[in-house]
Design an enzyme around this catalytic site. Structure first.
Site, short mmCIF file in Angstrom:
data_model
loop_
_atom_site.label_atom_id
_atom_site.label_comp_id
_atom_site.label_asym_id
_atom_site.label_seq_id
_atom_site.Cartn_x
_atom_site.Cartn_y
_atom_site.Cartn_z
N ASP A 332 3.29 11.11 66.90
CA ASP A 332 3.61 12.30 66.11
C ASP A 332 2.60 13.42 66.41
OD1 ASP A 332 1.56 10.78 64.87
OD2 ASP A 332 1.81 11.93 63.04
N GLU A 333 3.01 14.63 66.11
CA GLU A 333 2.13 15.82 66.12
C GLU A 333 1.29 15.92 67.39
OE1 GLU A 333 1.57 16.54 61.34
OE2 GLU A 333 0.25 15.07 62.29
N ALA A 334 1.90 15.60 68.53
CA ALA A 334 1.20 15.72 69.82
C ALA A 334 1.33 17.15 70.33
CB ALA A 334 1.76 14.71 70.81
#
Length: 528
Positions: A332-334
């Site tokens: 997530d949230e890369a």
């Protein structure tokens, strides 16, 4: 005149009772009535009351068959009941009556059970030990809340007569604990495991790495824990689990029939690793340790081969410690990883998970790459998440990817209840008790095949949570509702009925020493 004599006799009887009470120093015992079979959480598949209640007495035995697994459940039950009842409650394979735990073929599946109660005893029957264990949780809730206390209580210990037949709706009923933003000790994790078990949760997802801390010892990369685990949000001392610590958490969870799902979040959320080893950075320069709460600024270097050597070593060592089927790779949230690099990274990493015998779990951004066959995607979007993002998740589900539902504005337990809540965050909105319960996992994402929904999970992120009291205040009373969404049939979900059953749990939480939030949406018993 006859009425007058009856009144005098009644007054005389009351006077004698009052005199007896004054002599013994105790108030007259109230009339006890057992908890109705349909008052438990999660709601059982069926509850048919009837017949006389069973009373646990000094002569009660806990009777088990010859299997080691059944005896273990029996000893667990005895350990709960002995302090409060003061009774010996021997666990034995001999005799009849009392409380009986038995494994037998039947329509119970892997986790279902039947509980039969009457004057002669209580029998819990299941096909597998997990079912017996879940049946024991039901038995606990049918007994007075004082049974949870660690000192002798007056009783009586009545179990309502009748039969409960119960099987879960979903096989994945999880709770996630973030031990990276703030570190939680082995004993604190065990305490949470015990609370999860009461509501038939069967997965403990441990978020073991993030920008603020790396929490598991990896022999081949020792600085991950010793340096990367040396701090936490706010700059505290942090900490990490030795391999022995982690094995103990896994063992304890297994004894409560929870499967541990470890998570190493990547390629983003990796500052603790990048700070520990300069070679993992694209420019070869290690950043400083991070103790803030921002997200999206870190990334493993998808173009360097050392990255995949690192991932292989970490997954190999963690898989060897983890008997469960799953390994969570985050995803997530890369935001600091290009889409091209993200896809390349996931194409390289997912086969490593399979090589070491585990099934991939990732946050739903994994569907932006190509999920491996059999992989599970954990959806954490909001009601208002873009149609495009939801469509990508739906398409993956239609193609065979299983889904775990964790919508942040429903079941993220670190979200504030209201603006006034002293703990937690509010980026996903305020999540009161009704909102966390009042939705259907099977219908949440239109277009997702029913078989693709594997269950639900309640994440607990720890940016603002520093101890067990904080965790409990945010989990209770929302966690039992998420457990019910995972266990009970969709037809049983009804807020008006549920809030009454939930209110009845408060006395049990008090007996267990659990901190909890007194939501104005729930008709709690009056204090004192």
């Amino acid at each position: 005149m006859r009425q007058h004599r009856r009144t005098l006799r009644l007054l005389g009887s009351l006077l004698l009772v009052a005199m007896a009470a004054s002599v013994t120093g105790a108030a007259p015992a109230p009339q006890a009535s057992p908890t109705p079979l349909d008052r438990i959480v999660p709601a059982p598949a069926s509850a048919d009351p009837g017949g006389s209640p069973y009373r646990i007495t000094r002569g009660t035995h806990i009777r088990v068959d010859g299997s080691r697994e059944t005896r273990a459940v029996g000893e667990y039950l005895a350990k709960i009941l002995r302090p409060s009842t003061g009774y010996r409650l021997p666990v034995t394979a001999q005799g009849a009556g009392g409380i009986r735990l038995r494994l037998a073929a039947g329509p119970f599946g892997a986790e279902g059970y039947r509980l039969d109660s009457g004057r002669g005893g209580v029998t819990i029957t299941a096909a597998r030990p997990a079912g017996l264990f879940h049946g024991v949780q039901t038995l606990r809730q049918l007994l007075p809340a004082a049974v949870e206390k660690d000192s002798v209580q007056p009783g009586p210990w009545l179990v309502a007569g009748g039969m409960i037949t119960d099987t879960p709706r979903y096989g994945w009923r999880g709770a996630m604990l973030d031990v990276s933003r703030h570190f939680f000790t082995v004993e604190q994790v065990k305490r949470y495991i015990d609370q999860l078990a009461l509501y038939k949760i069967n997965k403990l997802h441990l978020h073991l790495s993030d920008d603020q801390g790396w929490r598991i010892a990896i022999d081949s990369w020792p600085r991950l824990a010793t340096y990367g685990g040396s701090t936490e949000v706010g700059g505290g001392p942090g900490g990490f689990y030795t391999k022995a610590d982690y094995r103990e958490i896994v063992r304890y969870a297994s004894s409560r029939h929870l499967e541990v799902v470890p998570e190493i979040d990547m390629p983003g959320h990796t500052n603790a690793a990048l700070a520990s080893y300069a070679g993992l950075n694209c420019d070869g320069v290690a950043p400083p340790l991070y103790t803030g709460t921002e997200v999206g600024f870190s990334s493993l270097c998808a173009g360097k081969e050392i990255t995949y050597d690192f991932v292989d070593d970490v997954i190999r060592e963690l898989a060897a410690l983890t008997p469960g089927r799953y390994l969570h790779i985050g995803g997530d949230e890369a935001h600091s990883t290009s889409h091209e690099d993200y896809v390349k990274f996931m194409d390289r990493v997912q086969p490593i998970v399979a090589k070491y015998g585990k099934t991939v779990v990732g946050w739903h951004q994994l569907t932006g790459a190509t999920p491996a066959k059999g992989a599970l995607a954990q959806y954490w979007g909001l009601d208002g998440t873009s149609a495009e993002e939801k469509a990508r998740v739906v398409k993956a589900a239609q193609g065979g990817t299983g889904l775990i539902l964790s919508p942040a504005d429903r079941v993220y337990l670190d979200m504030k209840y209201t603006k006034e809540t002293p703990l937690g965050l509010s980026w996903a909105g305020y999540v009161e008790v009704k909102r966390s319960y009042d939705w259907d996992p099977g219908a949440y994402l239109p277009g997702v095949p029913g078989a693709a929904v594997r269950g639900v999970e309640a994440p607990m992120w720890s940016e603002t949570l520093e101890n067990s009291a904080h965790v409990e205040f945010m989990a209770f009373p929302r966690l039992p509702g998420v457990a019910e969404l995972g266990w009970s049939s969709a037809a049983s979900h009804d807020w008006e009925r549920y809030k009454g059953r939930l209110a009845a749990q408060a006395e049990r939480w008090d007996a267990l020493g659990i901190e909890w939030y007194r939501s104005p949406q729930v008709p709690w018993p009056s204090a004192g």
